[in-house]
Design a protein around this motif. Structure first.
Motif, PDB file in Angstrom:
ATOM      1  N   ASP A 188       0.831  -1.198   0.000  1.00  0.00           N
ATOM      2  CA  ASP A 188       0.000   0.000   0.000  1.00  0.00           C
ATOM      3  C   ASP A 188       0.869   1.253   0.000  1.00  0.00           C
ATOM      4  O   ASP A 188       1.484   1.612   1.006  1.00  0.00           O
ATOM      5  CB  ASP A 188      -0.922  -0.002   1.222  1.00  0.00           C
ATOM      6  CG  ASP A 188      -1.916   1.162   1.205  1.00  0.00           C
ATOM      7  OD1 ASP A 188      -1.865   1.996   0.282  1.00  0.00           O
ATOM      8  OD2 ASP A 188      -2.744   1.228   2.136  1.00  0.00           O
ATOM      9  N   VAL A 189       0.898   1.936  -1.135  1.00  0.00           N
ATOM     10  CA  VAL A 189       1.767   3.110  -1.273  1.00  0.00           C
ATOM     11  C   VAL A 189       1.268   4.286  -0.445  1.00  0.00           C
ATOM     12  O   VAL A 189       2.029   5.234  -0.181  1.00  0.00           O
ATOM     13  CB  VAL A 189       1.910   3.488  -2.762  1.00  0.00           C
ATOM     14  CG1 VAL A 189       0.603   4.081  -3.301  1.00  0.00           C
ATOM     15  CG2 VAL A 189       3.061   4.449  -2.988  1.00  0.00           C
ATOM     16  N   GLN A 190       0.017   4.238  -0.009  1.00  0.00           N
ATOM     17  CA  GLN A 190      -0.545   5.324   0.795  1.00  0.00           C
ATOM     18  C   GLN A 190      -0.503   5.024   2.288  1.00  0.00           C
ATOM     19  O   GLN A 190      -1.276   5.585   3.058  1.00  0.00           O
ATOM     20  CB  GLN A 190      -1.964   5.640   0.347  1.00  0.00           C
ATOM     21  CG  GLN A 190      -2.111   6.054  -1.107  1.00  0.00           C
ATOM     22  CD  GLN A 190      -1.370   7.342  -1.481  1.00  0.00           C
ATOM     23  OE1 GLN A 190      -1.180   7.611  -2.640  1.00  0.00           O
ATOM     24  NE2 GLN A 190      -0.950   8.137  -0.506  1.00  0.00           N
ATOM     25  N   ALA A 191       0.437   4.162   2.693  1.00  0.00           N
ATOM     26  CA  ALA A 191       0.571   3.843   4.120  1.00  0.00           C
ATOM     27  C   ALA A 191       2.041   3.605   4.467  1.00  0.00           C
ATOM     28  O   ALA A 191       2.382   2.620   5.131  1.00  0.00           O
ATOM     29  CB  ALA A 191      -0.268   2.625   4.479  1.00  0.00           C
ATOM     30  N   LEU A 192       2.915   4.523   4.027  1.00  0.00           N
ATOM     31  CA  LEU A 192       4.353   4.366   4.223  1.00  0.00           C
ATOM     32  C   LEU A 192       4.868   5.415   5.199  1.00  0.00           C
ATOM     33  O   LEU A 192       4.673   6.617   4.997  1.00  0.00           O
ATOM     34  CB  LEU A 192       5.091   4.510   2.896  1.00  0.00           C
ATOM     35  CG  LEU A 192       4.648   3.582   1.760  1.00  0.00           C
ATOM     36  CD1 LEU A 192       5.426   3.908   0.494  1.00  0.00           C
ATOM     37  CD2 LEU A 192       4.825   2.115   2.139  1.00  0.00           C
ATOM     38  N   ASP A 193       5.559   4.982   6.242  1.00  0.00           N
ATOM     39  CA  ASP A 193       6.198   5.913   7.175  1.00  0.00           C
ATOM     40  C   ASP A 193       7.423   6.534   6.520  1.00  0.00           C
ATOM     41  O   ASP A 193       8.172   5.875   5.793  1.00  0.00           O
ATOM     42  CB  ASP A 193       6.601   5.195   8.457  1.00  0.00           C
ATOM     43  CG  ASP A 193       5.408   4.779   9.299  1.00  0.00           C
ATOM     44  OD1 ASP A 193       4.344   5.416   9.170  1.00  0.00           O
ATOM     45  OD2 ASP A 193       5.541   3.811  10.071  1.00  0.00           O
ATOM     46  N   MET A 194       7.650   7.827   6.819  1.00  0.00           N
ATOM     47  CA  MET A 194       8.739   8.598   6.228  1.00  0.00           C
ATOM     48  C   MET A 194       9.505   9.302   7.340  1.00  0.00           C
ATOM     49  O   MET A 194       8.898   9.867   8.257  1.00  0.00           O
ATOM     50  CB  MET A 194       8.185   9.647   5.256  1.00  0.00           C
ATOM     51  CG  MET A 194       7.137   9.140   4.295  1.00  0.00           C
ATOM     52  SD  MET A 194       6.239  10.469   3.444  1.00  0.00           S
ATOM     53  CE  MET A 194       7.513  11.094   2.352  1.00  0.00           C
ATOM     54  N   VAL A 195      10.840   9.306   7.245  1.00  0.00           N
ATOM     55  CA  VAL A 195      11.644   9.994   8.251  1.00  0.00           C
ATOM     56  C   VAL A 195      12.817  10.694   7.584  1.00  0.00           C
ATOM     57  O   VAL A 195      13.319  10.264   6.546  1.00  0.00           O
ATOM     58  CB  VAL A 195      12.190   9.026   9.335  1.00  0.00           C
ATOM     59  CG1 VAL A 195      11.047   8.301  10.031  1.00  0.00           C
ATOM     60  CG2 VAL A 195      13.161   8.020   8.739  1.00  0.00           C
ATOM     61  N   LEU A 196      13.243  11.796   8.184  1.00  0.00           N
ATOM     62  CA  LEU A 196      14.501  12.442   7.840  1.00  0.00           C
ATOM     63  C   LEU A 196      15.127  12.956   9.124  1.00  0.00           C
ATOM     64  O   LEU A 196      14.462  13.639   9.915  1.00  0.00           O
ATOM     65  CB  LEU A 196      14.307  13.583   6.843  1.00  0.00           C
ATOM     66  CG  LEU A 196      15.596  14.265   6.342  1.00  0.00           C
ATOM     67  CD1 LEU A 196      15.452  14.740   4.889  1.00  0.00           C
ATOM     68  CD2 LEU A 196      16.020  15.449   7.229  1.00  0.00           C
ATOM     69  N   ASP A 197      16.388  12.602   9.349  1.00  0.00           N
ATOM     70  CA  ASP A 197      17.153  13.085  10.490  1.00  0.00           C
ATOM     71  C   ASP A 197      18.258  14.012   9.995  1.00  0.00           C
ATOM     72  O   ASP A 197      18.837  13.792   8.927  1.00  0.00           O
ATOM     73  CB  ASP A 197      17.786  11.931  11.263  1.00  0.00           C
ATOM     74  CG  ASP A 197      16.756  11.070  11.981  1.00  0.00           C
ATOM     75  OD1 ASP A 197      15.599  11.500  12.107  1.00  0.00           O
ATOM     76  OD2 ASP A 197      17.120   9.957  12.404  1.00  0.00           O
ATOM     77  N   LEU A 198      18.550  15.031  10.782  1.00  0.00           N
ATOM     78  CA  LEU A 198      19.643  15.950  10.483  1.00  0.00           C
ATOM     79  C   LEU A 198      20.676  15.814  11.594  1.00  0.00           C
ATOM     80  O   LEU A 198      20.366  16.055  12.765  1.00  0.00           O
ATOM     81  CB  LEU A 198      19.133  17.390  10.404  1.00  0.00           C
ATOM     82  CG  LEU A 198      20.178  18.444  10.058  1.00  0.00           C
ATOM     83  CD1 LEU A 198      20.704  18.250   8.640  1.00  0.00           C
ATOM     84  CD2 LEU A 198      19.613  19.851  10.229  1.00  0.00           C
TER      85      LEU A 198
END
Length: 276
Positions: A188-198
């Motif tokens: 399911d492409v509409q249920a993906l967790d996304m993260v970005l750390d700096l």
């Protein structure tokens, strides 16, 4: 399946990951992961392919990209953090294909940059020509998905007149990869967790479930205005946590390190350097 392109800049070879994550060479099967091959990516016995030794550089997982299209303000929570109303129709901008780099290549701050920013985004790779397609049929034109870091120079983008393309197209501002993941593997492409750390600290946290315009709607919408060709990539917007939304704002500096991930699509890592 998870397809990759590996090797030195401009000399990448096609590859695929096996079940253990080892890189296998596809050079004897296809010339490149590009163009019309994206409409029929090879279904091969991965374990029969030669294993690639070492840890070669990964390039963008799609070659010969014709268009890199961005969708702006496509997350409800991101629009809120920058104080803007959610758009009634998708906001479209273009990123120059010369901005495209591999997922772990450095990001270079252009001369005069004072407000360069990060944006983890789901990338949609077109596999079959799409023109006037319906929302119901749109996903049948998708070869797979990847990660895009839509790096943006905000002063160039919003303070120098004209269109957003100015702040989106600097060299190295389009890291893509590491993998091209086929829809059947991703789910399911509409249920993906996304993260970005700096620098190891949390910045962006979100989910594709918060998109204002989902993938099928975006592909259909774009196809009413332009023909989408195999290898075109759509960066579908970013969740909250960008530098311009922080209080006070925080922008990229030389020496910063960005790490990005989307569930099922792998991870990126970029060191920030000053362009010469």
């Amino acid at each position: 399946m998870k397809f990759v392109r590996y090797g030195e800049l401009g000399h990448e070879k096609p590859g695929v990951l096996d079940a253990s994550g080892a890189l296998r060479d596809l050079s004897d099967v296809i010339e490149d992961i590009a163009g019309d091959i994206l409409a029929a990516l090879p279904d091969v016995d991965v374990n029969a392919l030669p294993e690639v030794p070492g840890a070669p550089r990964l390039g963008p997982p799609v070659g010969r990209v014709g268009k890199l299209i961005g969708i702006g303000l496509n997350y409800y929570d991101h629009a809120a953090e920058v104080g803007l109303e959610p758009p009634k129709e998708p906001i479209i901008f273009m990123k120059a294909t010369s901005s495209i780099t591999g997922p772990n290549d450095p990001v270079y701050l252009p001369r005069g940059s004072v407000k360069s920013d990060w944006e983890v985004e789901l990338g949609v790779v077109i596999g079959k020509r799409a023109k006037y397609v319906s929302e119901a049929d749109a996903l049948a034109h998708v070869a797979g998905y990847t990660i895009v870091n839509d790096v943006s120079e905000r002063a160039f983008q919003t303070e120098r007149g004209g269109q957003w393309t100015k702040g989106k197209s600097c060299d190295s501002f389009g890291p893509i990869g590491p993998w091209l993941v086929t829809p059947d593997e991703l789910g399911d492409v509409q249920a993906l967790d996304m993260v970005l750390d700096l620098n190891g600290e949390p910045a962006q946290r979100g989910s594709t479930s918060s998109m204002i315009f989902g993938v099928a709607e975006v592909v259909s919408y774009l196809s009413q205005m332009m023909t989408l060709h195999p290898g075109d990539i759509i960066a579908t917007g970013t969740p909250p946590g960008v530098g311009m939304g922080m209080k006070p704002p925080r922008f990229l500096r030389e020496g910063d390190v960005m790490t990005l991930a989307i569930a099922g699509l792998g991870a990126q890592r970029q060191e920030v350097r000053q362009d010469a």
